[in-house]
Design a protein around this motif. Structure first.
Motif, mmCIF file in Angstrom:
data_model
loop_
_atom_site.group_PDB
_atom_site.id
_atom_site.type_symbol
_atom_site.label_atom_id
_atom_site.label_comp_id
_atom_site.label_asym_id
_atom_site.label_seq_id
_atom_site.Cartn_x
_atom_site.Cartn_y
_atom_site.Cartn_z
ATOM 1 N N SER A 19 0.835 -1.212 0.000
ATOM 2 C CA SER A 19 0.000 0.000 0.000
ATOM 3 C C SER A 19 0.865 1.255 0.000
ATOM 4 N N THR A 20 1.928 1.227 0.799
ATOM 5 C CA THR A 20 2.867 2.351 0.821
ATOM 6 C C THR A 20 3.530 2.527 -0.531
ATOM 7 N N GLN A 21 3.945 1.426 -1.147
ATOM 8 C CA GLN A 21 4.608 1.508 -2.445
ATOM 9 C C GLN A 21 3.646 1.969 -3.539
ATOM 10 N N ALA A 22 2.394 1.552 -3.467
ATOM 11 C CA ALA A 22 1.406 2.031 -4.446
ATOM 12 C C ALA A 22 1.236 3.537 -4.338
ATOM 13 N N ARG A 23 1.151 4.022 -3.121
ATOM 14 C CA ARG A 23 0.988 5.460 -2.909
ATOM 15 C C ARG A 23 2.221 6.241 -3.375
ATOM 16 N N ARG A 24 3.398 5.731 -3.068
ATOM 17 C CA ARG A 24 4.626 6.418 -3.483
ATOM 18 C C ARG A 24 4.758 6.436 -5.004
ATOM 19 N N LEU A 25 4.392 5.333 -5.642
ATOM 20 C CA LEU A 25 4.456 5.294 -7.100
ATOM 21 C C LEU A 25 3.503 6.312 -7.706
ATOM 22 N N ALA A 26 2.291 6.391 -7.175
ATOM 23 C CA ALA A 26 1.325 7.361 -7.697
ATOM 24 C C ALA A 26 1.864 8.775 -7.560
ATOM 25 N N GLU A 27 2.459 9.091 -6.419
ATOM 26 C CA GLU A 27 3.010 10.430 -6.211
ATOM 27 C C GLU A 27 4.127 10.723 -7.198
ATOM 28 N N PHE A 28 4.997 9.732 -7.421
ATOM 29 C CA PHE A 28 6.100 9.928 -8.359
ATOM 30 C C PHE A 28 5.588 10.160 -9.781
ATOM 31 N N THR A 31 4.308 13.577 -10.414
ATOM 32 C CA THR A 31 5.364 14.588 -10.598
ATOM 33 C C THR A 31 5.914 14.557 -12.014
ATOM 34 N N GLN A 32 5.710 13.445 -12.712
ATOM 35 C CA GLN A 32 6.135 13.324 -14.108
ATOM 36 C C GLN A 32 5.066 13.814 -15.076
ATOM 37 N N GLY A 33 3.993 14.370 -14.536
ATOM 38 C CA GLY A 33 2.931 14.907 -15.366
ATOM 39 C C GLY A 33 1.943 13.882 -15.882
ATOM 40 N N ARG A 34 1.908 12.712 -15.279
ATOM 41 C CA ARG A 34 0.991 11.671 -15.734
ATOM 42 C C ARG A 34 -0.282 11.678 -14.897
ATOM 43 N N GLU A 35 -1.391 11.358 -15.550
ATOM 44 C CA GLU A 35 -2.671 11.283 -14.850
ATOM 45 C C GLU A 35 -2.799 9.904 -14.210
ATOM 46 N N VAL A 36 -3.000 9.885 -12.914
ATOM 47 C CA VAL A 36 -2.987 8.634 -12.153
ATOM 48 C C VAL A 36 -4.240 8.531 -11.287
ATOM 49 N N VAL A 37 -4.828 7.352 -11.278
ATOM 50 C CA VAL A 37 -5.902 7.027 -10.349
ATOM 51 C C VAL A 37 -5.365 5.961 -9.400
ATOM 52 N N LEU A 38 -5.313 6.293 -8.105
ATOM 53 C CA LEU A 38 -4.873 5.355 -7.079
ATOM 54 C C LEU A 38 -6.102 4.795 -6.385
ATOM 55 N N THR A 39 -6.241 3.481 -6.394
ATOM 56 C CA THR A 39 -7.437 2.875 -5.849
ATOM 57 C C THR A 39 -7.064 1.598 -5.101
ATOM 58 N N ARG A 40 -8.068 0.879 -4.583
ATOM 59 C CA ARG A 40 -7.781 -0.297 -3.768
ATOM 60 C C ARG A 40 -8.907 -1.306 -3.860
ATOM 61 N N GLU A 41 -8.588 -2.532 -3.445
ATOM 62 C CA GLU A 41 -9.600 -3.577 -3.335
ATOM 63 C C GLU A 41 -9.443 -4.321 -2.011
ATOM 64 N N PRO A 42 -10.558 -4.790 -1.444
ATOM 65 C CA PRO A 42 -11.910 -4.454 -1.908
ATOM 66 C C PRO A 42 -12.190 -2.986 -1.661
ATOM 67 N N GLY A 43 -12.965 -2.383 -2.537
ATOM 68 C CA GLY A 43 -13.272 -0.956 -2.448
ATOM 69 C C GLY A 43 -13.030 -0.272 -3.769
ATOM 70 N N GLY A 44 -12.801 1.028 -3.700
ATOM 71 C CA GLY A 44 -12.492 1.789 -4.893
ATOM 72 C C GLY A 44 -13.675 2.434 -5.568
ATOM 73 N N GLY A 91 -7.343 7.134 -20.785
ATOM 74 C CA GLY A 91 -5.903 7.129 -20.980
ATOM 75 C C GLY A 91 -5.085 7.312 -19.721
ATOM 76 N N LYS A 92 -5.687 7.135 -18.560
ATOM 77 C CA LYS A 92 -4.984 7.335 -17.299
ATOM 78 C C LYS A 92 -4.281 6.055 -16.848
ATOM 79 N N ILE A 93 -3.349 6.223 -15.915
ATOM 80 C CA ILE A 93 -2.695 5.092 -15.269
ATOM 81 C C ILE A 93 -3.500 4.755 -14.019
ATOM 82 N N VAL A 94 -3.929 3.521 -13.907
ATOM 83 C CA VAL A 94 -4.658 3.069 -12.723
ATOM 84 C C VAL A 94 -3.720 2.200 -11.889
ATOM 85 N N ILE A 95 -3.524 2.590 -10.637
ATOM 86 C CA ILE A 95 -2.723 1.823 -9.693
ATOM 87 C C ILE A 95 -3.667 1.283 -8.635
ATOM 88 N N CYS A 96 -3.759 -0.035 -8.537
ATOM 89 C CA CYS A 96 -4.718 -0.661 -7.624
ATOM 90 C C CYS A 96 -3.996 -1.510 -6.588
#
Length: 208
Positions: A19-28, A31-44, A91-96
């Motif tokens: 979970s920490t690594q998913a959040r850190r990746l989304a933040e990084f 910063t590179q100008g990419r559109e990111v959706v950070l989500t989780r399961e179960p949930g989201g 066209g977004k990056i989804v991190i789950c």
């Protein structure tokens, strides 16, 4: 990829740091100008978050494995319809944080030989695998100690004990061998910065 987006998932035993690594990746990536959706399961999604409370809280024996599989599949379908697929189509990056591989392990392997049922429901109702899955591999005893140290209300699966964590680790590594085209195994028994560096390297290669 679907709709030009990239679907990334993090998997691992409880307390592995995914979970920490998913959040850190989304933040990084942001910063590179990419559109990111950070989500989780179960949930989201609103409906899936309601199901999350049903399956992650309460007595370890609250649900049978078969009932859990149905609940997780229902949550995943709503999550896919309302959050994941629209973001990918845009066209977004989804991190789950967790996806179907967790159900294959926790319900399909740990509480009876129900992997076939998990896969049948997945094929019928979900029909979607991640483009890339990052498995944070962690020593089971260390992971369980970390997970229990959080002292939250969502500890139903941690309460099954260390034997489950050991079986889950073996199972996740087995999935990585079963699906080598999308799995990347990362050593989680290190400091968070070292793990994050490896995660970033893998993802940036996938985005090239």
């Amino acid at each position: 990829m679907t709709g030009g987006g990239l679907f990334l998932t993090f998997e691992g035993i409880d307390g592995s740091g995914k979970s920490t690594q998913a959040r850190r990746l989304a933040e990084f990536l942001r910063t590179q100008g990419r559109e990111v959706v950070l989500t989780r399961e179960p949930g989201g999604s609103p409906g899936a978050e309601e199901i999350r409370r049903l399956v992650l809280e309460g007595d370890p024996d609250r649900w049978s494995a078969e009932t859990e599989i149905l609940l997780f599949t229902a949550a995943r379908r709503d999550h896919l319809e309302r959050t994941i697929q629209p973001a990918l189509d845009a066209g977004k990056i989804v991190i789950c944080d967790r996806f179907a591989d967790s159900t294959r392990m926790y319900q399909g392997l740990s509480r009876g030989d129900l992997r076939g049922l998990v896969d049948q429901l997945h094929e019928l109702m979900i029909k979607r695998e991640p483009d890339l899955t990052l498995l944070i591999d962690m020593d089971p005893e260390t992971g369980l100690s970390r997970a229990k140290g959080r002292q939250g209300s969502e500890e139903r699966f941690e309460d099954f004990g260390p034997d489950l964590q050991r079986r889950m680790r073996e199972g996740f590594l087995g999935l990585a061998k079963e699906f080598p085209e999308r799995f990347r195994v990362i050593n989680g028994n290190r400091d968070m910065d070292s793990v994050a560096a490896d995660v970033t390297d893998v993802v940036m290669q996938a985005l090239r």
